[in-house]
Scaffold this active site. Structure first.
Site, mmCIF file in Angstrom:
data_model
loop_
_atom_site.group_PDB
_atom_site.id
_atom_site.type_symbol
_atom_site.label_atom_id
_atom_site.label_comp_id
_atom_site.label_asym_id
_atom_site.label_seq_id
_atom_site.Cartn_x
_atom_site.Cartn_y
_atom_site.Cartn_z
ATOM 1 N N LYS A 1 0.890 -1.210 0.092
ATOM 2 C CA LYS A 1 -0.034 -0.078 -0.002
ATOM 3 C C LYS A 1 1.098 1.436 -0.028
ATOM 4 O O LYS A 1 1.865 1.275 0.723
ATOM 5 C CB LYS A 1 -0.611 -0.068 1.328
ATOM 6 C CG LYS A 1 -2.045 1.001 1.459
ATOM 7 C CD LYS A 1 -2.725 0.758 2.628
ATOM 8 C CE LYS A 1 -3.832 1.554 2.932
ATOM 9 N NZ LYS A 1 -4.662 1.498 4.299
ATOM 10 N N SER B 1 -9.317 1.026 3.031
ATOM 11 C CA SER B 1 -8.790 1.777 2.392
ATOM 12 C C SER B 1 -7.577 0.859 1.323
ATOM 13 O O SER B 1 -7.048 1.716 0.425
ATOM 14 C CB SER B 1 -7.861 2.928 3.311
ATOM 15 O OG SER B 1 -7.023 2.214 4.092
ATOM 16 N N SER C 1 -9.351 -1.847 7.171
ATOM 17 C CA SER C 1 -8.870 -1.385 5.948
ATOM 18 C C SER C 1 -7.984 -2.371 5.122
ATOM 19 O O SER C 1 -7.775 -2.214 4.050
ATOM 20 C CB SER C 1 -7.714 0.002 5.935
ATOM 21 O OG SER C 1 -8.532 1.279 6.255
#
Lengths: 62, 476
Positions: free
Chosen positions: B84, B158, B182
């Site tokens: 990420k 996310s 997330s």
């Protein structure tokens, strides 16, 4: 708590020096009122005796 | 591309590491395979913000040389992975999914990245996310991430790209960050495994912060075994994160196949049978619980009355923390935020102190409720999400009433935030598909620092059902 108006939200944002468009303020008002309403049930809990500290990371049980 | 090469892309990190070790596949071949797939598929999926072909191939060549000379190899040696874009990477831009940081190039790797590299992983690139790891981004600055099972549907967030890349075979495994779901939400919507470790189990150093008491890096993989091996690599105390735990890290692989016989599993009534839970989700999760029973677990239904409030409590607390992190930029660069992010952070900036304090006290009660339940049970079970991945369009558009806010933000967060508020480990593992072909996900929550039991139960279920073998329609 009574609903906040867009004008009140705008005044709060301005006091903090946070720029916001009229569209921002309209949506932020909905968001803020929704959050306050969602947390209203908490007022019925016995919170006075609860310390506002999360007890995180307990070691595993034996 | 041959069928065999495609199969390789979907094998998962641990099996790839075994093949590399046995010299059945070369790290260079694997890296090129994923780079080719990214080139071919990611224009539509938008899992990646930055791809690193040159450095990945250079690392792969060094990895191959190490194999050929019989060097001692790390547990993930030669496995291409991705992270990420919330995690710092030395010399590689790290955007946190925001235009505000689009030119930010850190000097140092995040600890979790350094540890994955030390384990032998090959970094393929940086993955897309909702802006600053907050949900509700309206216009993704680096492209709208899409669900590989249906491009019109939300991949979850996310850690959106972390879920997409694993599901579509664009990396061997990925790293995400879970503040309030997330890692687990994209794992759920994309049909892969996602693990939120116990808070403080994994160093947060080099990860852009949202909430100090909930931020937790966590792995996503095709299988539970992959998640276990990645956790093994990244877990443990880090002097650069003073809040990271000194609790010893056990050997997760050693107990992975121990099964669930005798484990006591509490099915959370409010989240599994509540009115907000979609019927297909409920059916799949109840069937998963039955499967675990047939494997020897003892299940019973339990009530956790505060859990439905967890979503709103989480937003009052985590968003307030986020508002503090962003306060300076909110004053000076408000227009550079995505509209959804800006309005969420503005809202959080204005939460009355009395409300925030009330939420903090209620959090302590949620923690106590979860802890009490886990004193009587080894694990808690519920859906990871109340529904399968919704259409992307459903999460877009201006909010025109408070009821929309509750529907869009609070309800769905109540499934993943109880573990976040309590700092507990939790895993999302695929448990079926909707009639329209979207993945469904089971969530197992464990005691603090007892990831081993969480992983072992998830592995037992996964081996029984093998949902992980399915592939998104366009990804082969």
């Amino acid at each position: 708590m009574t609903d906040l108006t867009t004008e009140q939200v705008g005044a709060l944002a301005a006091a903090l020096g946070l720029p916001a468009t009229p569209d921002d303020l309209a949506e932020v008002t909905h968001r803020l009122n929704a959050l306050i309403e969602a947390l209203t049930p908490l007022a019925e809990l016995p919170l006075e005796m609860v310390e506002p500290v999360p007890a995180l990371g307990d070691p595993p049980r034996a | 591309m041959t069928a065999d090469r495609t199969d390789l892309a979907f094998l998962g990190a641990r099996q790839l590491a075994v093949l590399v070790r046995e010299r059945k596949v070369s790290p260079v071949e694997l890296t090129q395979l994923y780079l080719d797939r990214i080139e071919r598929l990611d224009r539509a999926l938008r899992a990646y913000i930055t791809v690193l072909p040159d450095t990945a191939l250079a690392t792969a060549r060094r990895a191959e040389a190490a194999v050929m000379r019989g060097a001692r190899l790390g547990p993930l040696h030669g496995v291409p992975y991705a992270v990420k874009d919330q995690f710092d990477t030395a010399g590689v831009r790290t955007t946190s999914g925001s235009r505000i940081m689009e030119h930010h190039v850190p000097a140092e790797d995040a600890t979790a990245i350094a540890r994955l590299d030390a384990a032998g992983g090959i970094l393929l690139g940086k993955l897309n996310l909702t802006e600053f790891a907050l949900g509700g981004t309206q216009q993704f600055p680096f492209g709208q991430p899409r669900n590989p099972w249906n491009l019109e549907h939300d991949p979850g967030g996310s850690s959106s790209g972390s879920g997409i890349a694993v599901a579509a075979g664009l990396c061997g495994a990925s790293l995400g960050e879970d503040t309030g779901g997330s890692v687990r939400s994209p794992a759920s919507f994309c049909g892969v495994v996602g693990l939120r470790p116990t808070w403080s189990r994994v160093s947060r150093h080099g990860s852009f912060p949202l909430s100090w008491s909930m931020d937790t890096p966590g792995p996503l993989g095709r299988t539970v075994e992959d998640a276990a091996w990645l956790l093994q690599a990244i877990a443990g105390y880090d002097p650069k994160d003073p809040l990271s735990s000194r609790e010893p890290v056990p050997d997760y692989a050693r107990t992975l196949a121990d099964g669930v016989r005798g484990l006591r599993i509490g099915i959370i009534r409010e989240l599994t049978f509540g009115p907000e839970t979609d019927a297909e989700v409920r059916g799949a999760v109840v069937e998963a619980a039955r499967r675990l029973e047939r494997l020897g677990a003892v299940t019973d239904e339990i009530s956790l009355p505060l859990v439905p409030l967890a979503g709103a409590i989480f937003m009052a607390l985590a968003d307030s923390d986020g508002a503090g992190v962003h306060f300076r930029w909110l004053r000076t660069r408000a227009a550079d935020y995505d509209q959804g992010t800006r309005r969420r952070l503005l809202t959080a900036s204005l939460i009355p102190a009395a409300i925030q304090q009330r939420a903090a006290r209620a959090r302590a009660l949620v923690c106590a409720e979860m802890r009490d339940a886990l004193a009587r049970h080894d694990l808690l079970l519920c859906p990871t999400a109340h529904q399968a991945a919704p259409p992307i369009a459903a999460a877009h558009g201006v909010i025109t009433s408070r009821h929309e806010v509750a529907g869009r933000f609070f309800t769905r967060r109540s499934y993943v935030t109880p573990a976040a508020l309590a700092g507990l480990p939790a895993i999302a593992v695929p448990c079926g598909f909707t009639w329209s072909g979207l993945p469904l996900s089971l969530q197992l929550i464990g005691r603090s620092f007892d990831e081993a039991t969480v992983l072992r139960a998830a592995h037992a279920y996964e081996q029984e059902c093998e949902w992980w073998r399915r592939r998104p329609p366009g990804a082969s």
